[in-house]
Write a protein that holds these residues in place. Structure first.
Motif, PDB file in Angstrom:
ATOM      1  N   ASN A 259       0.927  -1.164  -0.130  1.00 47.72           N
ATOM      2  CA  ASN A 259       0.038   0.241  -0.018  1.00 47.72           C
ATOM      3  C   ASN A 259       0.924   1.153   0.159  1.00 47.72           C
ATOM      4  O   ASN A 259       0.316   2.427  -0.278  1.00 47.72           O
ATOM      5  N   LEU A 260       2.206   1.127   0.262  1.00 47.69           N
ATOM      6  CA  LEU A 260       2.843   2.245  -0.120  1.00 47.69           C
ATOM      7  C   LEU A 260       3.093   2.697  -1.489  1.00 47.69           C
ATOM      8  O   LEU A 260       3.777   3.694  -1.603  1.00 47.69           O
ATOM      9  N   ILE A 261       2.826   1.820  -2.388  1.00 47.63           N
ATOM     10  CA  ILE A 261       2.745   2.245  -3.640  1.00 47.63           C
ATOM     11  C   ILE A 261       1.510   2.907  -3.944  1.00 47.63           C
ATOM     12  O   ILE A 261       0.471   2.651  -3.781  1.00 47.63           O
ATOM     13  N   PRO A 262       1.776   4.334  -4.657  1.00 43.88           N
ATOM     14  CA  PRO A 262       0.746   5.029  -4.988  1.00 43.88           C
ATOM     15  C   PRO A 262      -0.319   4.214  -5.733  1.00 43.88           C
ATOM     16  O   PRO A 262      -0.198   3.559  -6.689  1.00 43.88           O
ATOM     17  N   GLY A 263      -1.605   4.353  -5.286  1.00 45.21           N
ATOM     18  CA  GLY A 263      -2.774   3.634  -5.916  1.00 45.21           C
ATOM     19  C   GLY A 263      -2.904   2.553  -5.451  1.00 45.21           C
ATOM     20  O   GLY A 263      -4.108   1.969  -5.927  1.00 45.21           O
ATOM     21  N   ALA A 264      -2.239   1.782  -4.825  1.00 46.56           N
ATOM     22  CA  ALA A 264      -2.589   0.396  -4.161  1.00 46.56           C
ATOM     23  C   ALA A 264      -3.347   0.712  -2.904  1.00 46.56           C
ATOM     24  O   ALA A 264      -3.320   1.638  -2.131  1.00 46.56           O
ATOM     25  N   SER A 265      -4.012  -0.244  -2.754  1.00 47.35           N
ATOM     26  CA  SER A 265      -4.988  -0.463  -1.644  1.00 47.35           C
ATOM     27  C   SER A 265      -5.529  -1.901  -1.266  1.00 47.35           C
ATOM     28  O   SER A 265      -6.770  -2.119  -1.482  1.00 47.35           O
ATOM     29  N   LEU A 266      -4.776  -2.430  -0.593  1.00 50.34           N
ATOM     30  CA  LEU A 266      -4.898  -3.988  -0.326  1.00 50.34           C
ATOM     31  C   LEU A 266      -5.669  -3.829   1.143  1.00 50.34           C
ATOM     32  O   LEU A 266      -4.927  -3.154   1.866  1.00 50.34           O
ATOM     33  N   PRO A 267      -6.748  -4.683   1.331  1.00 51.65           N
ATOM     34  CA  PRO A 267      -7.335  -4.842   2.583  1.00 51.65           C
ATOM     35  C   PRO A 267      -6.600  -5.676   3.359  1.00 51.65           C
ATOM     36  O   PRO A 267      -5.825  -6.489   3.146  1.00 51.65           O
ATOM     37  N   HIS A 268      -6.907  -5.417   4.712  1.00 54.99           N
ATOM     38  CA  HIS A 268      -6.340  -6.386   5.673  1.00 54.99           C
ATOM     39  C   HIS A 268      -7.314  -7.571   6.126  1.00 54.99           C
ATOM     40  O   HIS A 268      -8.308  -7.458   6.063  1.00 54.99           O
ATOM     41  N   ALA A 269      -6.489  -8.510   6.012  1.00 55.91           N
ATOM     42  CA  ALA A 269      -7.322  -9.842   6.534  1.00 55.91           C
ATOM     43  C   ALA A 269      -7.373 -10.068   8.052  1.00 55.91           C
ATOM     44  O   ALA A 269      -6.435  -9.672   8.771  1.00 55.91           O
ATOM     45  N   ASP A 270      -8.439 -10.332   8.448  1.00 58.02           N
ATOM     46  CA  ASP A 270      -8.785 -10.759   9.766  1.00 58.02           C
ATOM     47  C   ASP A 270      -8.178 -12.210  10.172  1.00 58.02           C
ATOM     48  O   ASP A 270      -9.118 -13.185  10.232  1.00 58.02           O
ATOM     49  N   ILE A 271      -7.095 -12.204  10.412  1.00 60.45           N
ATOM     50  CA  ILE A 271      -6.188 -13.471  10.544  1.00 60.45           C
ATOM     51  C   ILE A 271      -5.912 -13.590  12.362  1.00 60.45           C
ATOM     52  O   ILE A 271      -4.965 -12.516  12.863  1.00 60.45           O
ATOM     53  N   VAL A 272      -6.202 -14.701  13.100  1.00 62.77           N
ATOM     54  CA  VAL A 272      -5.607 -14.754  14.144  1.00 62.77           C
ATOM     55  C   VAL A 272      -4.242 -15.687  14.322  1.00 62.77           C
ATOM     56  O   VAL A 272      -4.445 -16.675  13.699  1.00 62.77           O
ATOM     57  N   LEU A 273      -3.263 -15.079  14.837  1.00 60.77           N
ATOM     58  CA  LEU A 273      -2.163 -15.775  14.927  1.00 60.77           C
ATOM     59  C   LEU A 273      -2.113 -16.944  15.856  1.00 60.77           C
ATOM     60  O   LEU A 273      -2.238 -16.613  16.936  1.00 60.77           O
TER      61      LEU A 273
END
Length: 457
Positions: free
Chosen positions: A102-116
């Motif tokens: 998401n540091l790349i301009p225009g990128a917008s990847l969502p966060h996954a709801d993952i339990v470690l």
């Protein structure tokens, strides 16, 4: 199930010891399957959904090892190791990689709801050690029960120590309660359990009161005073030591009760007079893993000074990333890589380093870099550093008592293993430890019960 919980200390552990003793006496051939079953019960108590993950991890790696021994397919072991690391990355680093993308301009990847899953970093590294040694002919094959117990043995499955197969597999074949030193082992194990629990409950947890509010304020963008910054930084320096070494002492003590000797993980690290010496004393089994399975394969000290410095930097940076999915952990590891490289260059130049100066520089460096380890972001770390270096209001109310006690024990006192080995068997020692155990149980029941810090890794 936490080692510092009443359900473990008054429920699971006594029941497991009684069952293990009965099986050892009347059905010794059942000992290892029972220990494996107990380990799965222990692991599943936290979240039963991840028991299939642990079981599948064991079975698939065991099958991969057997297939390799039958076929000698050169790519099989690297593929198996890669799959282990891919599973670890999916659970632990998916959101980290998304943030980087998401540091790349225009990128917008969502966060996954993952339990470690608890312990996934540790049991993954156990697979890696065994498979790597199997590939080069150092490790023999084992049946599924023994391999499963090597991976899942409950005293060490959640947060180590990282145990090589060669250190533990032969112990599974012993009749531990028939040994001439069985009673002494049980006594030492109980003492280590009490000492480790005391480290956690009486020192580590109280230090959290001096640490957590300050780092929380820094995370919220508040100004951290100089007094608060030094209090929190010194407090965390000793909190993480007593928390993690306390867990390790308990793990070693619990394992001894079941007839297994686990390797040492701490040797008074805050007495180190160099950063290299610090890593020989701190989290010793991880340091050994990084050296043997990463640093040496990267070239180690065999291919010239430049490559050695680069290998040190890469090894410690990856070690920092292993600790947590965040750039602050990467910065912490990279800083230690640079520090180790600087120490190597200093030694190669032949310059002297007085012991006291070496200790001061090492302790100061380790203390300051813990800020990156504990802070939730670079902005929070910067707020702490501003306070440390006098770029914030002075403040007041330094809470020094617990910090001073922790510093005296960590720097001047013996390690738990040394102390326990020195104590002679006597009724007075038994009464004192029994009293300490009761006090600790009352303390656990009365106060908030903090998780061990390394469980999140």
């Amino acid at each position: 199930m936490l080692f510092n919980s009443l359900v473990f200390l008054l429920g699971f552990l006594p029941a497991a010891l009684v069952l293990h003793a009965l099986v050892e006496r009347y059905r010794p051939e059942w000992r290892l399957p029972v220990l494996l079953a107990l380990s799965f019960v222990f692991y599943g108590w936290w979240d039963i959904r991840f028991v299939p993950l642990l079981a599948a991890s064991i079975v698939l790696n065991w099958l991969a090892a057997g297939l390799f021994l039958r076929t000698r397919a050169a790519l099989l072991i690297p593929l198996a190791i890669g799959l282990n690391l891919l599973v670890l990355a999916a659970y632990k680093y998916l959101n980290f990689f998304a943030d980087l993308a998401n540091l790349i301009p225009g990128a917008s990847l969502p966060h996954a709801d993952i339990v470690l899953p608890l312990g996934i970093s540790f049991f993954t590294f156990h697979h890696v050690m065994y498979l790597t040694d199997l590939r080069v002919g150092r490790a023999p094959p084992y049946d599924l029960v023994r391999y499963g117990l090597y991976i899942a043995f409950f005293p060490q499955v959640l947060a180590g120590p990282l145990v090589r197969w060669s250190e533990i597999m032969h112990q599974f074949e012993e009749r531990p309660y028939l040994r001439s030193d069985a009673a002494e082992r049980i006594g030492r194990g109980l003492m280590l359990l009490c000492v480790g629990l005391a480290k956690k409950v009486l020192i580590g947890d109280p230090l959290s009161v001096t640490v957590n509010p300050v780092f929380q304020a820094a995370a919220e963008g508040k100004v951290v005073t100089m007094v608060e910054a030094w209090q929190a930084t010194l407090g965390f320096t000793f909190q993480i030591y007593f928390d993690f070494s306390g867990y390790t002492d308990m793990a070693l003590g619990i394992a001894l009760l079941f007839g297994v000797v686990l390797p040492q993980n701490f040797d008074a690290p805050y007495r180190a007079a160099s950063l290299r010496d610090f890593w020989r004393r701190w989290h010793m089994t991880l340091s050994r893993f990084l050296r043997d399975y990463l640093y040496i394969p990267l070239g180690g000290n065999r291919r010239g000074l430049a490559l050695q410095v680069a290998a040190l930097f890469a090894t410690m940076t990856l070690g920092g990333l292993w600790h947590g999915a965040g750039l602050t952990f990467v910065a912490w590891g990279a800083a230690h890589g640079l520090g180790l490289g600087a120490g190597l260059l200093w030694r190669r130049a032949g310059w002297p380093m007085p012991a006291m100066l070496g200790w001061m520089l090492t302790f100061g460096f380790v203390m300051l870099t813990w800020v990156f380890f504990r802070a939730t972001s670079f902005e929070a770390a910067l707020a702490i550093f501003k306070g440390l270096f006098g770029l914030a209001p002075v403040g007041s109310g330094f809470r020094w008592r617990t910090i001073a006690l922790a510093a005296a024990i960590a720097i001047l006192g013996p390690t738990a293993w040394e102390a326990v080995r020195r104590l002679p068997p006597s009724r007075l020692v038994a009464v004192l430890f029994a009293t300490l155990f009761v006090v600790l149980l009352l303390k656990i029941g009365d106060d908030a019960n903090y998780d061990f810090i390394y469980f999140q890794f």
